[in-house]
Design a protein around this motif. Structure first.
Motif, PDB file in Angstrom:
ATOM      1  N   ASP A 157       0.819  -1.215   0.000  1.00 17.27           N
ATOM      2  CA  ASP A 157       0.000   0.000   0.000  1.00 17.27           C
ATOM      3  C   ASP A 157       0.851   1.263   0.000  1.00 17.27           C
ATOM      4  O   ASP A 157       0.554   2.231  -0.706  1.00 17.27           O
ATOM      5  N   LYS A 158       1.925   1.275   0.770  1.00 14.19           N
ATOM      6  CA  LYS A 158       2.750   2.473   0.898  1.00 14.19           C
ATOM      7  C   LYS A 158       3.980   2.457  -0.006  1.00 14.19           C
ATOM      8  O   LYS A 158       4.817   3.362   0.062  1.00 14.19           O
ATOM      9  N   LYS A 159       4.051   1.434  -0.843  1.00 13.66           N
ATOM     10  CA  LYS A 159       5.166   1.333  -1.799  1.00 13.66           C
ATOM     11  C   LYS A 159       6.515   1.500  -1.092  1.00 13.66           C
ATOM     12  O   LYS A 159       7.324   2.359  -1.428  1.00 13.66           O
ATOM     13  N   ILE A 160       6.715   0.659  -0.100  1.00 16.98           N
ATOM     14  CA  ILE A 160       7.941   0.711   0.690  1.00 16.98           C
ATOM     15  C   ILE A 160       9.117   0.212  -0.147  1.00 16.98           C
ATOM     16  O   ILE A 160       9.076  -0.877  -0.717  1.00 16.98           O
ATOM     17  N   ALA A 161      10.171   1.015  -0.207  1.00 15.22           N
ATOM     18  CA  ALA A 161      11.352   0.656  -0.995  1.00 15.22           C
ATOM     19  C   ALA A 161      12.445   0.041  -0.142  1.00 15.22           C
ATOM     20  O   ALA A 161      13.226  -0.796  -0.614  1.00 15.22           O
ATOM     21  N   THR A 162      12.533   0.460   1.127  1.00 13.84           N
ATOM     22  CA  THR A 162      13.584  -0.039   2.013  1.00 13.84           C
ATOM     23  C   THR A 162      12.960  -0.500   3.320  1.00 13.84           C
ATOM     24  O   THR A 162      12.241   0.259   3.971  1.00 13.84           O
ATOM     25  N   ILE A 163      13.244  -1.735   3.700  1.00 16.38           N
ATOM     26  CA  ILE A 163      12.712  -2.290   4.940  1.00 16.38           C
ATOM     27  C   ILE A 163      13.872  -2.537   5.898  1.00 16.38           C
ATOM     28  O   ILE A 163      14.823  -3.248   5.579  1.00 16.38           O
ATOM     29  N   ILE A 164      13.776  -1.935   7.078  1.00 15.03           N
ATOM     30  CA  ILE A 164      14.813  -2.073   8.093  1.00 15.03           C
ATOM     31  C   ILE A 164      14.231  -2.857   9.261  1.00 15.03           C
ATOM     32  O   ILE A 164      13.266  -2.428   9.878  1.00 15.03           O
ATOM     33  N   GLY A 165      14.827  -3.982   9.562  1.00 22.03           N
ATOM     34  CA  GLY A 165      14.352  -4.799  10.665  1.00 22.03           C
ATOM     35  C   GLY A 165      15.224  -4.606  11.896  1.00 22.03           C
ATOM     36  O   GLY A 165      16.381  -4.207  11.796  1.00 22.03           O
ATOM     37  N   THR A 166      14.664  -4.858  13.046  1.00 22.89           N
ATOM     38  CA  THR A 166      15.415  -4.779  14.301  1.00 22.89           C
ATOM     39  C   THR A 166      15.413  -6.144  14.958  1.00 22.89           C
ATOM     40  O   THR A 166      14.388  -6.831  14.983  1.00 22.89           O
ATOM     41  N   SER A 167      16.567  -6.530  15.507  1.00 23.82           N
ATOM     42  CA  SER A 167      16.667  -7.849  16.111  1.00 23.82           C
ATOM     43  C   SER A 167      17.605  -7.816  17.302  1.00 23.82           C
ATOM     44  O   SER A 167      18.646  -7.154  17.282  1.00 23.82           O
ATOM     45  N   GLY A 168      17.236  -8.534  18.342  1.00 18.40           N
ATOM     46  CA  GLY A 168      18.097  -8.655  19.510  1.00 18.40           C
ATOM     47  C   GLY A 168      18.960  -9.889  19.436  1.00 18.40           C
ATOM     48  O   GLY A 168      19.771 -10.141  20.319  1.00 18.40           O
ATOM     49  N   SER A 169      18.821 -10.671  18.357  1.00 20.07           N
ATOM     50  CA  SER A 169      19.582 -11.918  18.228  1.00 20.07           C
ATOM     51  C   SER A 169      20.240 -12.000  16.854  1.00 20.07           C
ATOM     52  O   SER A 169      19.809 -12.759  15.981  1.00 20.07           O
ATOM     53  N   PRO A 170      21.279 -11.198  16.637  1.00 22.88           N
ATOM     54  CA  PRO A 170      21.976 -11.244  15.358  1.00 22.88           C
ATOM     55  C   PRO A 170      22.655 -12.588  15.142  1.00 22.88           C
ATOM     56  O   PRO A 170      23.081 -13.233  16.095  1.00 22.88           O
ATOM     57  N   GLY A 171      22.770 -12.987  13.890  1.00 24.69           N
ATOM     58  CA  GLY A 171      23.345 -14.299  13.605  1.00 24.69           C
ATOM     59  C   GLY A 171      24.839 -14.289  13.410  1.00 24.69           C
ATOM     60  O   GLY A 171      25.466 -15.343  13.408  1.00 24.69           O
ATOM     61  N   GLY A 172      25.442 -13.105  13.236  1.00 25.97           N
ATOM     62  CA  GLY A 172      26.892 -13.048  13.045  1.00 25.97           C
ATOM     63  C   GLY A 172      27.285 -13.270  11.599  1.00 25.97           C
ATOM     64  O   GLY A 172      26.442 -13.349  10.698  1.00 25.97           O
ATOM     65  N   ASN A 173      28.581 -13.409  11.362  1.00 23.42           N
ATOM     66  CA  ASN A 173      29.109 -13.475  10.000  1.00 23.42           C
ATOM     67  C   ASN A 173      28.701 -14.729   9.245  1.00 23.42           C
ATOM     68  O   ASN A 173      28.774 -14.755   8.016  1.00 23.42           O
ATOM     69  N   HIS A 174      28.312 -15.772   9.944  1.00 22.91           N
ATOM     70  CA  HIS A 174      27.983 -17.028   9.277  1.00 22.91           C
ATOM     71  C   HIS A 174      26.505 -17.126   8.893  1.00 22.91           C
ATOM     72  O   HIS A 174      26.091 -18.098   8.287  1.00 22.91           O
ATOM     73  N   ASN A 175      25.729 -16.140   9.252  1.00 20.94           N
ATOM     74  CA  ASN A 175      24.309 -16.118   8.890  1.00 20.94           C
ATOM     75  C   ASN A 175      24.056 -14.817   8.133  1.00 20.94           C
ATOM     76  O   ASN A 175      23.783 -13.791   8.717  1.00 20.94           O
ATOM     77  N   ILE A 176      24.186 -14.881   6.822  1.00 23.54           N
ATOM     78  CA  ILE A 176      24.140 -13.669   5.991  1.00 23.54           C
ATOM     79  C   ILE A 176      22.855 -12.882   6.202  1.00 23.54           C
ATOM     80  O   ILE A 176      22.858 -11.652   6.260  1.00 23.54           O
ATOM     81  N   LYS A 177      21.743 -13.589   6.332  1.00 24.25           N
ATOM     82  CA  LYS A 177      20.463 -12.894   6.476  1.00 24.25           C
ATOM     83  C   LYS A 177      20.334 -12.187   7.814  1.00 24.25           C
ATOM     84  O   LYS A 177      19.471 -11.328   7.989  1.00 24.25           O
TER      85      LYS A 177
END
Length: 237
Positions: free
Chosen positions: A69-89
């Motif tokens: 609906d809002k034609k979002i071009a950039t999505i920024i997520g927030t996470s308290g559990s980053p995966g580090g260098n071995h989890n690209i996503k």
């Protein structure tokens, strides 16, 4: 750049109000609620002077519906559990890095997940950027509004202009005069010679590191001069 603050499936009405309050502190004005709990009096009470943000919140049944609906071009997520260098996503950046690099003319969605559960893997996979706040290993998960405040601040401080030109920073010459005055006083305090050297060195380092305005330096110079005079007068009596 239009930034939408998106709260996904909020479980507690009061947290919606708290988030609105944080948004207002840093000039974020558009709240989006995805499949939220029912708003009640606590939502508006906790918002305090940001009740207008709660009243004007955009409500959608799903995240996909909002993005389309809002034609979002950039999505920024927030996470308290980053995966580090071995989890690209799940390779995150810090809020400070986000604030410095976020520069776009398109619509941006800043996603905050459910209290306690955060964003799902599918929701994280939708994100172009993942932001994580470094926290203590003993208690790494932050309350959503605390985390939001840090992220809002880092974005806000990079677009906010402050009247720094009006601050008259003291010169190196002024600091040297202050050091000389301080040394003169220290010399009259009957320190042992080795101790006097240490105290003078410490005073010089403190003055050298300090962020002193011109007016502060002038006032401090006057104060040190009066102290020196008072010591001289006492010694003459």
């Amino acid at each position: 750049m239009k930034i939408y603050t998106v709260f996904v499936e909020a479980k507690t009405p009061g947290n919606i109000g708290f988030l609105a309050r944080c948004m207002k502190n840093f000039d974020f004005d558009t709240m989006v609620l995805i499949n939220p709990c029912k708003l009640d009096e606590s939502s508006y009470y906790q918002a305090v002077h940001a009740q207008d943000i709660v009243e004007n919140a955009l409500i959608y049944d799903s995240l996909d519906e909002f993005i389309e609906d809002k034609k979002i071009a950039t999505i920024i997520g927030t996470s308290g559990s980053p995966g580090g260098n071995h989890n690209i996503k799940r390779m995150p950046i810090t809020p400070e890095e986000l604030g410095k690099t976020l520069n776009t003319n398109s619509n941006v969605a800043l996603l905050f997940g459910r209290e306690g559960d955060g964003l799902t893997n599918d929701e994280i996979n939708l994100c172009d950027i993942l932001v994580s706040i470094p926290t203590s290993d003993s208690y790494p998960i932050m309350n959503i509004t605390h985390a939001a405040s840090i992220i809002f601040y880092e974005i806000f401080k990079n677009k906010k202009e402050y009247p720094v030109d009006s601050i008259d920073i003291t010169t190196m010459e002024d600091k040297e005069v202050l050091t000389t005055q301080m040394n003169s006083i220290i010399s009259k305090l009957d320190y042992p010679e080795h101790k006097e050297v240490i105290v003078k060195s410490i005073a010089k380092h403190i003055l050298g590191r300090s962020f002193i305005t011109g007016r502060e330096a002038k006032t401090l110079r006057g104060t040190l001069k009066r102290i020196n005079q008072r010591i001289n007068n006492n010694n003459e009596e």
